[in-house]
Design a protein around this motif. Structure first.
Motif, PDB file in Angstrom:
ATOM      1  N   PRO A 196       0.835  -1.208   0.000  1.00 25.69           N
ATOM      2  CA  PRO A 196       0.000   0.000   0.000  1.00 25.69           C
ATOM      3  C   PRO A 196       0.866   1.253   0.000  1.00 25.69           C
ATOM      4  O   PRO A 196       1.937   1.282   0.599  1.00 25.69           O
ATOM      5  CB  PRO A 196      -0.800  -0.129   1.297  1.00 25.69           C
ATOM      6  CG  PRO A 196      -0.784  -1.594   1.617  1.00 25.69           C
ATOM      7  CD  PRO A 196       0.534  -2.095   1.133  1.00 25.69           C
ATOM      8  N   GLN A 197       0.374   2.293  -0.663  1.00 26.56           N
ATOM      9  CA  GLN A 197       1.148   3.521  -0.830  1.00 26.56           C
ATOM     10  C   GLN A 197       0.534   4.673  -0.033  1.00 26.56           C
ATOM     11  O   GLN A 197      -0.686   4.776   0.101  1.00 26.56           O
ATOM     12  CB  GLN A 197       1.200   3.912  -2.311  1.00 26.56           C
ATOM     13  CG  GLN A 197       1.856   2.875  -3.190  1.00 26.56           C
ATOM     14  CD  GLN A 197       3.327   2.681  -2.880  1.00 26.56           C
ATOM     15  OE1 GLN A 197       4.112   3.631  -2.899  1.00 26.56           O
ATOM     16  NE2 GLN A 197       3.716   1.450  -2.585  1.00 26.56           N
ATOM     17  N   GLU A 198       1.395   5.534   0.492  1.00 24.51           N
ATOM     18  CA  GLU A 198       0.908   6.721   1.194  1.00 24.51           C
ATOM     19  C   GLU A 198       0.220   7.651   0.200  1.00 24.51           C
ATOM     20  O   GLU A 198       0.747   7.920  -0.888  1.00 24.51           O
ATOM     21  CB  GLU A 198       2.066   7.440   1.874  1.00 24.51           C
ATOM     22  CG  GLU A 198       1.636   8.666   2.658  1.00 24.51           C
ATOM     23  CD  GLU A 198       2.790   9.331   3.372  1.00 24.51           C
ATOM     24  OE1 GLU A 198       3.011  10.536   3.108  1.00 24.51           O
ATOM     25  OE2 GLU A 198       3.464   8.664   4.171  1.00 24.51           O
ATOM     26  N   ALA A 199      -0.950   8.150   0.575  1.00 22.40           N
ATOM     27  CA  ALA A 199      -1.744   8.966  -0.342  1.00 22.40           C
ATOM     28  C   ALA A 199      -2.046  10.347   0.224  1.00 22.40           C
ATOM     29  O   ALA A 199      -2.901  11.061  -0.303  1.00 22.40           O
ATOM     30  CB  ALA A 199      -3.056   8.245  -0.667  1.00 22.40           C
ATOM     31  N   LEU A 200      -1.341  10.774   1.266  1.00 22.73           N
ATOM     32  CA  LEU A 200      -1.655  12.047   1.920  1.00 22.73           C
ATOM     33  C   LEU A 200      -1.436  13.240   0.995  1.00 22.73           C
ATOM     34  O   LEU A 200      -2.056  14.286   1.177  1.00 22.73           O
ATOM     35  CB  LEU A 200      -0.802  12.207   3.183  1.00 22.73           C
ATOM     36  CG  LEU A 200      -1.049  11.203   4.310  1.00 22.73           C
ATOM     37  CD1 LEU A 200      -0.142  11.508   5.491  1.00 22.73           C
ATOM     38  CD2 LEU A 200      -2.502  11.212   4.740  1.00 22.73           C
ATOM     39  N   GLN A 201      -0.553  13.081  -0.003  1.00 19.74           N
ATOM     40  CA  GLN A 201      -0.277  14.215  -0.888  1.00 19.74           C
ATOM     41  C   GLN A 201      -1.496  14.617  -1.713  1.00 19.74           C
ATOM     42  O   GLN A 201      -1.573  15.748  -2.214  1.00 19.74           O
ATOM     43  CB  GLN A 201       0.891  13.892  -1.827  1.00 19.74           C
ATOM     44  CG  GLN A 201       0.608  12.814  -2.854  1.00 19.74           C
ATOM     45  CD  GLN A 201       0.895  11.421  -2.318  1.00 19.74           C
ATOM     46  OE1 GLN A 201       1.019  11.232  -1.110  1.00 19.74           O
ATOM     47  NE2 GLN A 201       1.037  10.470  -3.220  1.00 19.74           N
ATOM     48  N   ILE A 202      -2.478  13.725  -1.831  1.00 18.94           N
ATOM     49  CA  ILE A 202      -3.687  14.051  -2.588  1.00 18.94           C
ATOM     50  C   ILE A 202      -4.450  15.186  -1.914  1.00 18.94           C
ATOM     51  O   ILE A 202      -5.086  16.010  -2.585  1.00 18.94           O
ATOM     52  CB  ILE A 202      -4.576  12.799  -2.737  1.00 18.94           C
ATOM     53  CG1 ILE A 202      -3.831  11.732  -3.551  1.00 18.94           C
ATOM     54  CG2 ILE A 202      -5.894  13.127  -3.399  1.00 18.94           C
ATOM     55  CD1 ILE A 202      -4.595  10.430  -3.682  1.00 18.94           C
ATOM     56  N   ALA A 203      -4.389  15.250  -0.592  1.00 20.44           N
ATOM     57  CA  ALA A 203      -5.071  16.325   0.129  1.00 20.44           C
ATOM     58  C   ALA A 203      -4.504  17.684  -0.257  1.00 20.44           C
ATOM     59  O   ALA A 203      -5.243  18.653  -0.468  1.00 20.44           O
ATOM     60  CB  ALA A 203      -4.948  16.104   1.637  1.00 20.44           C
ATOM     61  N   ARG A 204      -3.188  17.781  -0.354  1.00 21.68           N
ATOM     62  CA  ARG A 204      -2.571  19.048  -0.752  1.00 21.68           C
ATOM     63  C   ARG A 204      -2.916  19.383  -2.202  1.00 21.68           C
ATOM     64  O   ARG A 204      -3.153  20.548  -2.546  1.00 21.68           O
ATOM     65  CB  ARG A 204      -1.051  18.961  -0.583  1.00 21.68           C
ATOM     66  CG  ARG A 204      -0.312  20.230  -0.981  1.00 21.68           C
ATOM     67  CD  ARG A 204       1.161  20.124  -0.644  1.00 21.68           C
ATOM     68  NE  ARG A 204       1.360  20.079   0.784  1.00 21.68           N
ATOM     69  CZ  ARG A 204       1.430  21.157   1.563  1.00 21.68           C
ATOM     70  NH1 ARG A 204       1.311  22.364   1.042  1.00 21.68           N
ATOM     71  NH2 ARG A 204       1.636  21.034   2.851  1.00 21.68           N
ATOM     72  N   GLN A 205      -2.930  18.381  -3.053  1.00 19.31           N
ATOM     73  CA  GLN A 205      -3.276  18.616  -4.459  1.00 19.31           C
ATOM     74  C   GLN A 205      -4.689  19.172  -4.591  1.00 19.31           C
ATOM     75  O   GLN A 205      -4.937  20.091  -5.381  1.00 19.31           O
ATOM     76  CB  GLN A 205      -3.147  17.305  -5.247  1.00 19.31           C
ATOM     77  CG  GLN A 205      -1.725  16.786  -5.358  1.00 19.31           C
ATOM     78  CD  GLN A 205      -1.658  15.356  -5.852  1.00 19.31           C
ATOM     79  OE1 GLN A 205      -2.688  14.731  -6.126  1.00 19.31           O
ATOM     80  NE2 GLN A 205      -0.456  14.832  -5.981  1.00 19.31           N
ATOM     81  N   ALA A 206      -5.614  18.615  -3.804  1.00 19.37           N
ATOM     82  CA  ALA A 206      -6.994  19.093  -3.863  1.00 19.37           C
ATOM     83  C   ALA A 206      -7.129  20.487  -3.266  1.00 19.37           C
ATOM     84  O   ALA A 206      -7.878  21.324  -3.789  1.00 19.37           O
ATOM     85  CB  ALA A 206      -7.911  18.115  -3.132  1.00 19.37           C
ATOM     86  N   GLN A 207      -6.398  20.751  -2.186  1.00 15.82           N
ATOM     87  CA  GLN A 207      -6.500  22.044  -1.510  1.00 15.82           C
ATOM     88  C   GLN A 207      -5.989  23.180  -2.398  1.00 15.82           C
ATOM     89  O   GLN A 207      -6.616  24.238  -2.492  1.00 15.82           O
ATOM     90  CB  GLN A 207      -5.698  22.006  -0.203  1.00 15.82           C
ATOM     91  CG  GLN A 207      -5.695  23.307   0.568  1.00 15.82           C
ATOM     92  CD  GLN A 207      -7.053  23.611   1.184  1.00 15.82           C
ATOM     93  OE1 GLN A 207      -7.736  22.710   1.639  1.00 15.82           O
ATOM     94  NE2 GLN A 207      -7.434  24.881   1.179  1.00 15.82           N
ATOM     95  N   TYR A 208      -4.867  22.963  -3.067  1.00 17.85           N
ATOM     96  CA  TYR A 208      -4.236  24.024  -3.847  1.00 17.85           C
ATOM     97  C   TYR A 208      -4.469  23.878  -5.347  1.00 17.85           C
ATOM     98  O   TYR A 208      -3.806  24.553  -6.128  1.00 17.85           O
ATOM     99  CB  TYR A 208      -2.733  24.046  -3.557  1.00 17.85           C
ATOM    100  CG  TYR A 208      -2.421  24.484  -2.143  1.00 17.85           C
ATOM    101  CD1 TYR A 208      -2.747  25.758  -1.708  1.00 17.85           C
ATOM    102  CD2 TYR A 208      -1.812  23.614  -1.254  1.00 17.85           C
ATOM    103  CE1 TYR A 208      -2.467  26.178  -0.417  1.00 17.85           C
ATOM    104  CE2 TYR A 208      -1.532  24.014   0.048  1.00 17.85           C
ATOM    105  CZ  TYR A 208      -1.856  25.282   0.459  1.00 17.85           C
ATOM    106  OH  TYR A 208      -1.586  25.683   1.739  1.00 17.85           O
ATOM    107  N   ARG A 209      -5.391  22.993  -5.705  1.00 17.10           N
ATOM    108  CA  ARG A 209      -5.735  22.797  -7.119  1.00 17.10           C
ATOM    109  C   ARG A 209      -4.512  22.477  -7.957  1.00 17.10           C
ATOM    110  O   ARG A 209      -4.351  22.974  -9.091  1.00 17.10           O
ATOM    111  CB  ARG A 209      -6.459  24.032  -7.667  1.00 17.10           C
ATOM    112  CG  ARG A 209      -7.727  24.386  -6.898  1.00 17.10           C
ATOM    113  CD  ARG A 209      -8.410  25.590  -7.493  1.00 17.10           C
ATOM    114  NE  ARG A 209      -9.561  26.000  -6.692  1.00 17.10           N
ATOM    115  CZ  ARG A 209     -10.782  25.473  -6.803  1.00 17.10           C
ATOM    116  NH1 ARG A 209     -10.994  24.510  -7.694  1.00 17.10           N
ATOM    117  NH2 ARG A 209     -11.776  25.900  -6.044  1.00 17.10           N
TER     118      ARG A 209
END
Length: 245
Positions: A196-209
């Motif tokens: 399994p891979q860490e996916a926390l960076q998706i939150a930043r991508q969504a926040q800052y478009r």
């Protein structure tokens, strides 16, 4: 394909373990003490929090199936009108519920503490952190269930730890040991699919478009489903071998 009575029993068994309660309490404290405006509620899932959260995953998944098989309790449960897939699904879901409940409590503690300190920005990112942090943890729990379908006792936890450490040192050490082979890029590509891979960076991508890259979360979902299928298959083979013996 889940047995809800088995899931409830597993949640009580694993969730009321004193060690599990201690780890969850530590996660709560880390979430509250380390909360800040730029951590997005990830305090319980990064740094020391990540280590404790993985420890909780190991504790909940260690011997998840093998303990029941070796004690004979699984055979008694399977005398009821219950399929092996339902039994494995119930055990997995019960442990996953405790894992998600502990993670949610720690996330909520850090979220509330950050709000009390005036960190009211980046709400979207903070909300997305929770499912994105839980996905890989549930993926490792499913992996522990799959390995535990054939391993004895708590050795499934040892196997998973050894695999993660072995790959970590191989990925970092092999390019230095044999630089002429140029294996660094290849190992980095393989690393994207190793567990399994860490996916926390998706939150930043969504926040800052930013450029949205959901592949880690999608891979985690696929991994969870595949690991559950493997766990069911291996558990079936183990039970068939036991009956023939």
């Amino acid at each position: 394909m889940i047995s809800w009575p088995v899931a409830r029993a597993t949640a009580r068994e694993r969730g009321l373990s004193p060690l599990a309660l201690v780890i969850i309490a530590v996660l709560l404290l880390l979430g509250m003490v380390r909360s800040s405006g730029d951590a997005w509620g990830a305090e319980a899932f990064s740094g020391f929090g990540a280590a404790w959260f993985f420890l909780l995953t190991l504790l909940l998944g260690a011997g998840l199936l093998s303990d029941e098989v070796e004690s004979g309790h699984a055979q008694l449960v399977l005398l009821r009108p219950l399929t092996r897939a339902q039994y494995v699904g119930g055990r997995f879901l019960g442990a996953a519920f405790v894992l998600c409940a502990g993670g949610t409590a720690a996330w909520a503690a850090s979220f509330v503490a950050a709000l009390l300190r005036g960190a009211t920005s980046e709400i979207l990112g903070r909300i997305l952190i929770l499912p994105l942090a839980l996905l890989p943890a549930v993926g490792w729990l499913a992996t522990l269930a799959a390995v535990g379908a054939v391993a004895r006792g708590w050795t499934n936890a040892g196997i998973v730890i050894a695999a993660r450490l072995g790959w970590f040192f191989l990925r970092l050490g092999l390019p230095f040991a044999a630089p002429k082979l140029g294996l660094g890029p290849l190992l980095q590509q393989i690393d994207r699919y190793f567990g399994p891979q860490e996916a926390l960076q998706i939150a930043r991508q969504a926040q800052y478009r930013e450029r949205f890259e959901p592949s880690p979360a999608l891979w985690d979902l696929l991994w969870i489903f595949a690991a559950w299928l493997v766990a069911v298959r291996l558990f079936n083979l183990r039970e068939l071998a036991r009956r023939r013996a």
